[in-house]
Design an enzyme around this catalytic site. Structure first.
Site, PDB file in Angstrom:
ATOM      1  N   HIS A 149     -10.014   0.712  -0.289  1.00 38.10           N
ATOM      2  CA  HIS A 149      -9.778   1.551   0.881  1.00 38.10           C
ATOM      3  C   HIS A 149     -11.035   1.494   1.757  1.00 38.10           C
ATOM      4  O   HIS A 149     -12.109   1.938   1.343  1.00 38.10           O
ATOM      5  CB  HIS A 149      -9.532   3.005   0.463  1.00 38.10           C
ATOM      6  N   HIS A 173       0.850  -1.197   0.000  1.00 39.09           N
ATOM      7  CA  HIS A 173       0.000   0.000   0.000  1.00 39.09           C
ATOM      8  C   HIS A 173       0.882   1.242   0.000  1.00 39.09           C
ATOM      9  O   HIS A 173       1.318   1.716   1.044  1.00 39.09           O
ATOM     10  CB  HIS A 173      -0.922  -0.004   1.225  1.00 39.09           C
ATOM     11  N   GLY A 209      -9.871   7.675  -1.844  1.00 40.88           N
ATOM     12  CA  GLY A 209     -10.456   8.999  -1.650  1.00 40.88           C
ATOM     13  C   GLY A 209     -11.267   9.034  -0.368  1.00 40.88           C
ATOM     14  O   GLY A 209     -11.317   8.063   0.391  1.00 40.88           O
ATOM     15  N   GLU A 260     -10.849   3.130   7.351  1.00 39.12           N
ATOM     16  CA  GLU A 260      -9.875   4.136   7.746  1.00 39.12           C
ATOM     17  C   GLU A 260     -10.606   5.279   8.440  1.00 39.12           C
ATOM     18  O   GLU A 260     -10.549   5.424   9.659  1.00 39.12           O
ATOM     19  CB  GLU A 260      -9.097   4.644   6.528  1.00 39.12           C
TER      20      GLU A 260
END
Length: 376
Positions: A214, A18, A187, A217
């Site tokens: 993603h 990553h 994003g 997070e």
């Protein structure tokens, strides 16, 4: 056994899954490319003057990224993306990325970027990908000349707030035998759930092509649930908030060596049971507010509970970091040694998007022999 020091950590073979191409530029390269393309909106120093030296610019990126907000963190990319709008610039940035990773002991890396963000100079999506792949090949060759062996592949990323994910997924499949090994969406998570891009993920699955998302997070457990349950992701980009689905015994120290008695919820169980890799990025997770501090990072809990954890940089420029620095931070915080880092590295290699025989060759011929030397 070799002493675990910063210098020796740099010698350990590392695998990086990553890392964002537009988040890893050298500050000097940002300045030089800005001058070349006439980009005159670089940030100003405390006196209001546009920054014109690499050291000051590097410090600015680090401070600007230390906001505790993913959205503000992402704003720093406006400057790096702005200078990556020509084939020459993309090729240079990709080449330098590989050289920098090789110098840090990385033997295999998957570097991601969003081709749709590099079209303002007149390039099309294919030209963007081809420029980056040329740069990667040049970087591998340059590293080999210095005695550093590294293999770099790329993931093409779609921006989750945009509407080009199916097109980018098609791009990933089109170039999958030429250096692109997977697909991703990235994003701001809030308001942009992964299920908005189901068409892209279905296309990847229909073409037997892997992808990561993603998730977990900034937006927490719901985005992890969607990424797994609805989208069928192969890996989780960050995934740090899977910790929200784990109940620890009262008063337990997050640096402990055992978390006996921990209770996992349904999402945490499926992540662990299915060995879904977590692309954890310790420094970045603190910067974006995914966790309050490194001491409160659940990395150690997840590692001790045998989730498939991997160590990553995310954005080397914004976090002023390297894989070696991330290893060092984890060693200082949680007391890890060479055997731990070997396990995390093997985890990453097992989770790479190249084929099984290639992964096995890296583990047997590069990673295990490298750590055998360090373990004595």
């Amino acid at each position: 056994m070799t002493t675990l020091t910063p210098a020796n950590i740099s010698l350990a073979p590392k695998v990086l899954l990553h890392d964002h191409l537009d988040g890893g530029l050298r500050p000097a390269t940002v300045l030089e490319l800005a001058h070349e393309v006439g980009y005159d909106a670089l940030p100003a120093d405390e006196n209001g003057r546009q920054i014109d030296d690499a050291e000051t610019l590097g410090r600015w990126f680090r401070r600007a990224a230390d906001s505790g907000s993913l959205e503000r963190y992402l704003e720093t990319f406006s400057h790096t993306v702005a200078v990556m709008q020509t084939a020459g610039a993309l090729e240079r940035v990709a080449r330098e990325c590989v050289e920098d990773l090789a110098d840090d002991g990385v033997v295999y890396a998957e570097v991601r970027y969003a081709p749709e963000q590099h079209l303002e100079g007149g390039l099309d999506l294919d030209q963007v990908v081809e420029a980056v792949l040329r740069g990667f090949a040049e970087g591998e060759a340059a590293a080999a000349e210095r005695g550093r062996s590294i293999t770099v592949r790329c993931l093409v990323t779609a921006m989750r707030h945009a509407a080009r994910s199916r097109e980018i997924a098609e791009l990933a499949v089109r170039y999958r035998d030429r250096g692109v090994v997977g697909f991703d969406i990235a994003g701001a998570e809030a308001g942009h759930p992964p299920t908005r891009h189901l068409d892209a993920f279905e296309y990847m699955r229909a073409n037997c092509a892997p992808f990561t998302i993603h998730a977990g997070e900034a937006f927490g457990l719901p985005s992890i649930h969607e990424a797994i349950g609805f989208c069928g992701t192969d890996r989780l980009g960050h995934g740090v908030r899977v910790f929200d689905d784990i109940e620890l015994p009262a008063g337990v120290d997050l640096a402990a060596h055992s978390f006996a008695g921990a209770r996992l919820g349904q999402v945490a169980n499926i992540v662990r049971d299915k060995r879904i890799p977590l692309e954890l990025c310790p420094s970045s997770n603190v910067q974006t507010g995914a966790v309050e501090s490194l001491a409160e990072h659940p990395f150690n809990v997840l590692a001790r509970l045998r989730f498939r954890v991997t160590v990553n940089t995310d954005n080397r420029l914004m976090s002023d970091t390297t894989m070696s620095k991330e290893f060092g931070l984890l060693a200082d915080q949680f007391g890890y040694g060479w055997a731990d880092f070997e396990r995390f590295t093997v985890n990453a290699m097992k989770s790479a998007f190249i084929h099984f025989d290639e992964r096995l060759a890296f583990i047997d011929d590069v990673i295990k022999p490298g750590y055998a030397v360090l373990l004595g």
